[in-house]
Design an enzyme around this catalytic site. Structure first.
Site, PDB file in Angstrom:
ATOM      1  N   CYS A 135       0.838  -1.196   0.000  1.00 42.91           N
ATOM      2  CA  CYS A 135       0.000   0.000   0.000  1.00 42.91           C
ATOM      3  C   CYS A 135       0.876   1.250   0.000  1.00 42.91           C
ATOM      4  CB  CYS A 135      -0.917  -0.007   1.222  1.00 42.91           C
ATOM      5  SG  CYS A 135      -1.910   1.489   1.356  1.00 42.91           S
ATOM      6  N   CYS A 138      -0.474   4.080   2.227  1.00 39.23           N
ATOM      7  CA  CYS A 138      -0.255   3.892   3.665  1.00 39.23           C
ATOM      8  C   CYS A 138       1.216   4.090   4.039  1.00 39.23           C
ATOM      9  CB  CYS A 138      -0.639   2.477   4.105  1.00 39.23           C
ATOM     10  SG  CYS A 138      -2.088   1.802   3.311  1.00 39.23           S
ATOM     11  N   ASP A 139       2.128   3.571   3.220  1.00 42.40           N
ATOM     12  CA  ASP A 139       3.524   3.454   3.662  1.00 42.40           C
ATOM     13  C   ASP A 139       4.534   4.266   2.856  1.00 42.40           C
ATOM     14  OD1 ASP A 139       2.681   1.641   5.596  1.00 42.40           O
ATOM     15  OD2 ASP A 139       2.838  -0.050   4.214  1.00 42.40           O
TER      16      ASP A 139
END
Ligand code: NAP
Length: 312
Positions: A135, A138-139
């Site tokens: 992701c 997200c990261d």
């Protein structure tokens, strides 16, 4: 005895949320069960540019899904957060069982979507969350100023590689062939981006590092040659993002519904082989998995569930 719903929707991605919207507007007593935040796969997407009418600057998958969820709630759809472990689909009352108890309904719409397919390299599990991610939204920010590698060549891989250039010093797409699968418009942006490089005909076979990911072994699938890519001493780590497709979330239904390559078979009205059981979105066999087709499936499934209930 648990409450009996008219429609129970499993999954809160675009298919499930649209099914909820249509069922709610039809005044059906509707429950939507989702194990995490709403959005499904689009919650992992930083940019949604091909949903009709979507021209809002800065629209992300999360913001679009958030509005879909709000619209569902406006029409009285109840939501539960739970992970379902058991499903009984046959008979007039369908039953799902999760950590929070059992849920009953006269119809069910399965919109459980799909999850990222593992890259398939050695040590993948050990380094997930320590350099390996699925992701970018997200990261991505953890890799500010570092070198990042992306496995895959489809829409997700190339779009997310573009997104990762906001943070990473350099992004290298590692693809198992010498041509991308991604839509031409997405490819053009990647080829024009000076921060993106390509490693063709290659797959990641091994991840290494002490505490965090600091080396990858890449295999050229044509020559069999192995190359080790090491993070520089100053960087100390590198990133690997996996976008090599998806696996359908259908384990619960394997014994009960006919599947094709793990995906649920439906007719064009989203009916499965079991009366009162419908499937919508990425979880079913279909030719195009997009937000717009997931939403369309959800609408059809809810209308068909309403018809089924009226006929009972
Ligand atoms: P995908 O289209 O299935 O692409 C998967 C990619 O990973 C392919 O390039 C494939 O290579 C590669 N791959 C598969 N297994 C591999 C393995 N074991 N090792 C190395 N590489 C492997 O998946 P996706 O990109 O996640 O997209 C899924 C669906 O969502 C698609 O229908 C896509 O159009 C849609 N989507 C749309 C958008 C958008 O419209 N903006 C954004 C994201 C996703 P090959 O090419 O050689 O098969």
């Amino acid at each position: 005895m648990s409450e009996l719903y008219d429609v129970m929707i499993l999954g809160g991605g675009p298919a499930g949320l649209t099914a909820g919207l249509y069922a709610g507007r039809s005044r059906l007593k509707t429950l939507l069960i989702e194990k995490g935040a709403p959005g499904g796969q689009i919650a992992l997407s930083a940019d949604v540019e091909n949903y009709p009418g979507q021209l809002l600057e800065g629209e992300t998958g999360v913001s679009l899904a958030g509005r879909m969820a709000e619209q569902c709630a406006r029409f009285g759809v109840e939501r539960r957060t739970d992970e379902i472990r058991q499903a009984e689909l046959k008979g007039g009352v369908k039953r799902l069982v999760g950590g929070g108890g059992e849920y009953l309904a006269r119809t069910i719409i399965i919109a459980s979507g799909a999850s990222p397919r593992p890259i398939g390299c050695e040590n993948e599990k050990e380094f997930t969350g320590r350099g390996i991610s699925y992701c970018a939204t997200c990261d991505g920010a953890f890799f500010r100023g570092l070198e990042v590698y992306v496995a895959g060549g489809g829409d997700s891989a190339v779009e997310e590689a573009l997104f990762l250039t906001r943070f990473a010093r350099k992004v290298t797409i590692i693809h198992r062939r010498d041509a991308l699968r991604a839509a031409k418009s997405i490819q053009e942006r990647a080829f024009a981006n000076p921060k993106i490089a390509f490693l063709w005909d290659s797959v990641v076979v091994r991840a290494d590092g002490d505490d965090v990911l600091s080396a990858l072994t890449v295999k050229n699938v044509k020559t069999g040659a192995l190359t080790e890519i090491r993070a520089s001493r100053e960087d100390g780590m590198l990133g690997l993002f996996g976008f090599v497709g998806h696996l359908p979330s259908t384990e619960l239904f394997r014994e009960q519904l006919p599947l094709e390559n793990g995906y649920i078979l439906t007719d064009e009205d989203m009916r499965t082989a079991i009366p009162g059981v419908f499937a919508a979105g990425d979880v079913r066999v279909k030719s195009l998995r997009q937000v717009v087709t997931a939403a369309a499936d959800g609408a059809i499934a809810a209308v068909q569930a309403e018809r089924y209930l009226a006929e009972q």
